[in-house]
Design a protein around this motif. Sequence first.
Motif, short mmCIF file in Angstrom:
data_model
loop_
_atom_site.label_atom_id
_atom_site.label_comp_id
_atom_site.label_asym_id
_atom_site.label_seq_id
_atom_site.Cartn_x
_atom_site.Cartn_y
_atom_site.Cartn_z
N ILE A 66 26.24 18.83 85.57
CA ILE A 66 26.59 17.87 84.53
C ILE A 66 27.35 18.59 83.41
N ASP A 67 28.13 17.82 82.65
CA ASP A 67 28.74 18.31 81.42
C ASP A 67 27.66 18.26 80.34
N ALA A 68 27.31 19.41 79.77
CA ALA A 68 26.19 19.50 78.84
C ALA A 68 26.61 20.22 77.56
N PRO A 69 25.89 20.01 76.46
CA PRO A 69 26.27 20.66 75.20
C PRO A 69 26.01 22.17 75.19
N GLU A 70 25.12 22.65 76.05
CA GLU A 70 24.81 24.07 76.15
C GLU A 70 24.77 24.47 77.62
N PRO A 71 25.07 25.73 77.94
CA PRO A 71 24.99 26.16 79.34
C PRO A 71 23.55 26.21 79.83
N ILE A 72 23.33 25.64 80.99
CA ILE A 72 22.00 25.60 81.61
C ILE A 72 22.16 25.97 83.07
N PHE A 73 21.26 26.79 83.58
CA PHE A 73 21.29 27.10 85.00
C PHE A 73 19.88 27.38 85.51
N GLY A 74 19.64 27.00 86.74
CA GLY A 74 18.37 27.27 87.41
C GLY A 74 18.43 26.75 88.83
N LEU A 75 17.28 26.71 89.46
CA LEU A 75 17.19 26.28 90.85
C LEU A 75 16.02 25.33 91.06
N ALA A 119 21.02 24.28 93.31
CA ALA A 119 21.30 24.68 91.94
C ALA A 119 21.18 23.52 90.96
N ILE A 120 20.78 23.84 89.73
CA ILE A 120 20.77 22.93 88.58
C ILE A 120 21.72 23.55 87.56
N PHE A 121 22.80 22.83 87.23
CA PHE A 121 23.88 23.44 86.46
C PHE A 121 24.39 22.48 85.39
N GLY A 122 24.28 22.90 84.13
CA GLY A 122 24.85 22.16 83.02
C GLY A 122 25.86 23.04 82.31
N TRP A 123 27.03 22.50 81.99
CA TRP A 123 28.11 23.35 81.46
C TRP A 123 28.86 22.65 80.32
#
Length: 346
Positions: A141-150, A103-107
């Motif tokens: 990572i802690d990110a300014p916008e939600p990001i998700f992918g693989l 997973a690639i996850f920014g929140w």
Amino acid sequence: METPIRMTEYSHGSGCGCKIAPAVLDVILHSQLPPDVCDALLVGNSSRDDAAVYDLGNGKAVISTTDFFMPIVDDPFTFGRIAATNAISDVYAMGGKPIMAIAIFGWPLDKLPPEVGREVVEGGRKACQDAGIPLAGGHSIDAPEPIFGLAVTGIVQTRHLKQNSTAQAGCKLYLTKPLGIGILTTAQKRKVLLPEHSNLAIDTMCRMNSIGAQFGEIPAVTALTDVTGFGLGGTFARNVRRQRLASSYSVRPSAGIATHPPIFRHGLLTGRRTTQFRQLRLCAGGNDRTPAANHLRPQTSGGLLVALAPEGEAEFLAVCQQAGLDLQPIGYLREPVAGNALITLE
């Protein structure tokens, strides 16, 4: 009563509409360094294909790809499922089978609770289960916008490998999913989507392109790709120019899932439509009032675009019928004629 979270309100873009335009991407990817030399690299960045492919030397190759974006729907579980389905599609678009994903996850931890993020990842896990693969890890990572992918790994028999740049003149063109996702998701973000249309795009985006692994086994499938952020027209513009071919295609009203007049009365345009039109106009020679404009909206987790040699049509359609797909050709490829547009919309 707790106000439900609308994921699309936390991002400036959505789905594959977040893609960087091809001309800008070319600037970013330009390098002064000498090109990499690796005989085992069957598909790299030069062809702008759906994934990289590395020859294992035993008749098999490994496929490596990554894809991620910001929310395209409001429900976090559904967002995760769509993003994962879209990423896995790149392996199927090479004629391969996925074997593992991470997973690639920014929140944005200051805006959204971690419990909502858990639902996003859970949606991604569901998509991986649908594909029969494990979600084996990832990075956050802690990110300014939600990001998700693989990031997805797959395998393919080298003789079954398909690319987006190997079509031949005389091939018919098929598309395995209807168009219209972009306009529906834009309508949702603007809060003008009609209730009866709320599941149309979601059902399409969550449908796996697993049939691509079967297309890989058909020799007459000369090229394969999936239609995503560049839209159908943008995909044609990139590929036919690279292959020095020309294309004629039409999309019948029955091939679209978003031809509903109430939506278009709002004058909705997807964010990448103007950018994509500039790319297509170079090939089609039209203007923004031509039918070309209807083919430029981004597709997220869209269908597979297939170039099929005539001799394999019976085998191809039999595979489609077994999968419950009733497909009709949307166009054909031809040798270009001097002075004519590379793309003809019918």
